[in-house]
Design an enzyme around this catalytic site. Sequence first.
Site, mmCIF file in Angstrom:
data_model
loop_
_atom_site.group_PDB
_atom_site.id
_atom_site.type_symbol
_atom_site.label_atom_id
_atom_site.label_comp_id
_atom_site.label_asym_id
_atom_site.label_seq_id
_atom_site.Cartn_x
_atom_site.Cartn_y
_atom_site.Cartn_z
ATOM 1 C CD GLU A 130 52.690 43.270 62.082
ATOM 2 O OE1 GLU A 130 52.280 42.375 62.853
ATOM 3 O OE2 GLU A 130 51.953 43.880 61.296
ATOM 4 C CD GLU B 10 49.187 46.806 60.250
ATOM 5 O OE1 GLU B 10 49.988 46.538 59.331
ATOM 6 O OE2 GLU B 10 49.458 47.551 61.194
HETATM 7 C C1 3H9 Z 1 54.508 43.904 58.387
HETATM 8 O O1 3H9 Z 1 53.543 43.473 57.808
HETATM 9 C C2 3H9 Z 1 54.578 45.322 58.858
HETATM 10 C C3 3H9 Z 1 53.272 46.070 58.763
HETATM 11 O O2 3H9 Z 1 52.562 45.952 59.978
HETATM 12 C C4 3H9 Z 1 53.495 47.544 58.593
HETATM 13 C C5 3H9 Z 1 54.055 47.986 57.331
HETATM 14 C C6 3H9 Z 1 54.084 49.487 57.199
HETATM 15 N N1 3H9 Z 1 58.109 39.815 52.861
HETATM 16 O O3 3H9 Z 1 57.811 31.145 54.332
HETATM 17 P P1 3H9 Z 1 57.783 30.663 52.914
HETATM 18 C C7 3H9 Z 1 58.811 35.103 50.973
HETATM 19 S S1 3H9 Z 1 55.882 42.953 58.708
HETATM 20 C C8 3H9 Z 1 58.899 39.404 51.864
HETATM 21 O O4 3H9 Z 1 58.856 29.761 52.469
HETATM 22 P P2 3H9 Z 1 55.366 29.244 53.492
HETATM 23 C C9 3H9 Z 1 59.844 34.168 51.561
HETATM 24 O O5 3H9 Z 1 61.062 34.822 51.768
HETATM 25 C C10 3H9 Z 1 55.506 41.405 57.932
HETATM 26 N N2 3H9 Z 1 58.990 38.108 51.481
HETATM 27 O O6 3H9 Z 1 56.367 30.035 52.540
HETATM 28 C C11 3H9 Z 1 59.917 33.103 50.479
HETATM 29 O O7 3H9 Z 1 60.719 33.635 49.440
HETATM 30 P P3 3H9 Z 1 61.618 32.663 48.517
HETATM 31 C C12 3H9 Z 1 54.593 40.569 58.760
HETATM 32 C C13 3H9 Z 1 58.250 37.224 52.150
HETATM 33 O O8 3H9 Z 1 54.254 28.837 52.633
HETATM 34 C C14 3H9 Z 1 58.477 33.014 49.984
HETATM 35 O O9 3H9 Z 1 57.868 34.245 50.367
HETATM 36 N N3 3H9 Z 1 54.403 39.302 58.149
HETATM 37 C C15 3H9 Z 1 57.410 37.600 53.196
HETATM 38 O O10 3H9 Z 1 56.086 28.227 54.295
HETATM 39 C C16 3H9 Z 1 57.695 31.872 50.576
HETATM 40 O O11 3H9 Z 1 57.768 31.963 51.998
HETATM 41 C C17 3H9 Z 1 55.115 38.185 58.475
HETATM 42 O O12 3H9 Z 1 55.942 38.218 59.351
HETATM 43 C C18 3H9 Z 1 57.343 38.974 53.545
HETATM 44 N N4 3H9 Z 1 56.545 39.425 54.536
HETATM 45 O O13 3H9 Z 1 54.850 30.323 54.545
HETATM 46 C C19 3H9 Z 1 54.773 36.940 57.708
HETATM 47 N N5 3H9 Z 1 56.786 36.492 53.668
HETATM 48 O O14 3H9 Z 1 60.636 31.761 47.835
HETATM 49 C C20 3H9 Z 1 56.037 36.287 57.202
HETATM 50 C C21 3H9 Z 1 57.242 35.468 52.932
HETATM 51 O O15 3H9 Z 1 62.350 33.614 47.647
HETATM 52 N N6 3H9 Z 1 55.783 35.159 56.353
HETATM 53 N N7 3H9 Z 1 58.104 35.902 52.010
HETATM 54 O O16 3H9 Z 1 62.510 31.936 49.500
HETATM 55 C C22 3H9 Z 1 55.397 33.941 56.782
HETATM 56 O O17 3H9 Z 1 55.109 33.743 57.946
HETATM 57 C C23 3H9 Z 1 55.362 32.815 55.795
HETATM 58 O O18 3H9 Z 1 56.167 33.185 54.702
HETATM 59 C C24 3H9 Z 1 53.962 32.454 55.276
HETATM 60 C C25 3H9 Z 1 54.099 31.416 54.118
HETATM 61 C C26 3H9 Z 1 53.145 31.827 56.413
HETATM 62 C C27 3H9 Z 1 53.263 33.665 54.738
#
Ligand code: 3H9
Length: 685
Positions: A122, A102
């Site tokens: 999301e 976004e």
């Molecule tokens: C959103 O964006 C809403 C908006 O539209 C509107 C807002 C108003 N938040 O997965 P990993 C942490 S909703 C907090 O192992 P990888 C994860 O817990 C969001 N923490 O790494 C972990 O922590 P820890 C939409 C997050 O390299 C560490 O980062 N976005 C978030 O295998 C490493 O993560 C998503 O749904 C987060 N959003 O993969 C994307 N993301 O080290 C969600 C990650 O303490 N994330 N963490 O265990 C992913 O798909 C994967 O984490 C990503 C990296 C591909 C980014």
Amino acid sequence: MSVTTRQENNVGFVEIDNAPVNAIGLSVRQGLLEAVGWAERLMLERVIVHGRGGMFAAGADAREFDAPPVEPHLPDVLNAIDKSFVPWVAAIDGVALGGGAEIALACRMRIMTPSARIGFPEVTLGVIPGAGGTQRLPHVVGLANSLEIISGGKPLTAQAALDIGLIHDIDDDALHGAFMVNTEELGCVVPAQDLPAPVADPEVFARARKQVSLKSPGQHAPRRAIDVIETTIGLPIDEGLAIERQTFLELRDSDQAKSLRHLFFAERNTKLPADVVTDSAELVHVAVVGGGTMGSGIAYALLNAGLTVTILETDDAGVQRANANVNSIVEASLKRGLIDRLGADTRLARFNATTNYSSVSDATLAIEAAFESMDVKRVVFAALEKALPADAILASNTSYLDVNDIASAVSDPTRVIGLHFFAPAHIMKLLEVVRGDETSDIALVTCFTLAKRLRKIPVTVGVCDGFVGNRILARYREAADTVFMDGSTPWDIDEAMVEFGYAMGPYTAQDLSGLDIAHANRRRQDATRDPERRYIPIADRMVELGKLGRKTGAGWYRYPDGTGRVDDPIVADLGIEEAHFAGIKRVDYDADEIRERLLLAMINEAADILHEGIARSAADIDLVTVFGYGFPRWRGGLMHYADSLGVSDIVLKLQKLQNEDGIAWRVSPLLMRCAEQGIKIRDAV
Ligand code: 3H9
């Protein structure tokens, strides 16, 4: 500082710096808003926004979703970027997901590195884009693309994003690419929200809804995303954003979103027991015993992780089969674009299948995936002990058998561990890491670390019949067979569980895997089964009749043309017959009663598993049930669901069922304790 700014001539660089994934939390939002003012005060020619550490931004910080939103809100920050007289350009490396995408949409231009991905996941967290995604994306990529991207939640490659016009260019160095954009060209780019809105074609919405009902049955967020786009299309941006925001906040607090967040963090939070602090052994060469479906899937998963793999087979036919199996997985991955020809060749160059155990003399880990028989396993382990180095780790992929018994086949049982993969082993994410009584810390750490390297979800479990997953599954099936015998049919039971959110019911699933496996297990358990416990003989009758599932053309259902499935009155009659022989007066269960019995049976068994220390946490059971056994993800896993029902209610219902069968429905001591103390299951251990 989560956002830093620097100026080079009249170009501003804004770096998002919030390790590990540049999640957009409060400090990032504040930093971005300040950067808008900074660039305007300096009258910069452009701002290039990028992320530190090879990652643009993974989206809003989901850890903030359990608390009330705090200003500045992301939609306001992005409006400020969008409306600024200084044009912003997004230089995207790594991922731009959710709120990250976004931000990019609020920029005038978007440049990506070839390996970067952009998307709106999301819905996988039970929400919809909440900072303009549903409003700006349709203007940029059209209606059909937006609906697919937002309701499907799947990120796009840079090339796919370029093809649909979501980004402007691909550059090996996105920062440099953004720097090089011609100033005049940049000045002419129309902001996303000012582009004409697409036409609201009802057919496109109908197609998207159909797709969602097929792919995400039971889930609210994908449907709500479509509704929001349909309602707001053509509205002034402020009105559209307000509707989007309201829906986002409502969903953020919903049970489904809470359940999905719980799983998102649980998945990333699997840990070794706190007292295990040893380093992992180094792995280069791994032996896999058995090249059947499971063994070759394990071998391919290991090859994917860069390891050298030798499959050990008993004869030449077995070697040929192993080679064919691994090659066919490599070819399938190639066809699906998961690897390229070079990747295929390098994997195959590290692979070998042989009958010769001396070829694994330097392997530091063996994973046995042979026939599920204690006698066979003991022979294999004795051979592995001779062939591998004295400190190599010896793992069994057994699904049910006692790892301690297997360990007793070698002189040093500390080397032995269970690694329960799920088929297909190169795809399924769950891995039960079974810690035997004697298993050494180094064996545990090495296998746990290996699981992470394989990008699996490792759940450490203790030894019992079926460990966590198959033990719960056995109780689920027993409860289903009891309901069937006492008054229902396999198809009504299947339908009830599909309505709950399973992709298929227990009988359809068993027809797929084959009734013979569970039958063999029941025979193995004959010697130790509580003679007082009611035994439901219908599944045995099925095996006697040769109805083993799809592979025999008939199981709980009939498959007359090999694929199409029909209910089988002969099977329904078996239930009636067995009830008659047992003197049972059958009752007519409705779908709610069926569901309640099957779910209570599983919850009670899982509580015992937790009570006995076989599972280390309720969250681990959630991971096992969702990632190995099809429990609906959006319900957060079995124990999360149980906590949402309330333990006291569960105990009351179980106590009522005890009147029917005091043994099968004996209430787990852990549930009793939770009810007495008024605590949730997740807080019980
Ligand atoms: C959103 O964006 C809403 C908006 O539209 C509107 C807002 C108003 N938040 O997965 P990993 C942490 S909703 C907090 O192992 P990888 C994860 O817990 C969001 N923490 O790494 C972990 O922590 P820890 C939409 C997050 O390299 C560490 O980062 N976005 C978030 O295998 C490493 O993560 C998503 O749904 C987060 N959003 O993969 C994307 N993301 O080290 C969600 C990650 O303490 N994330 N963490 O265990 C992913 O798909 C994967 O984490 C990503 C990296 C591909 C980014």
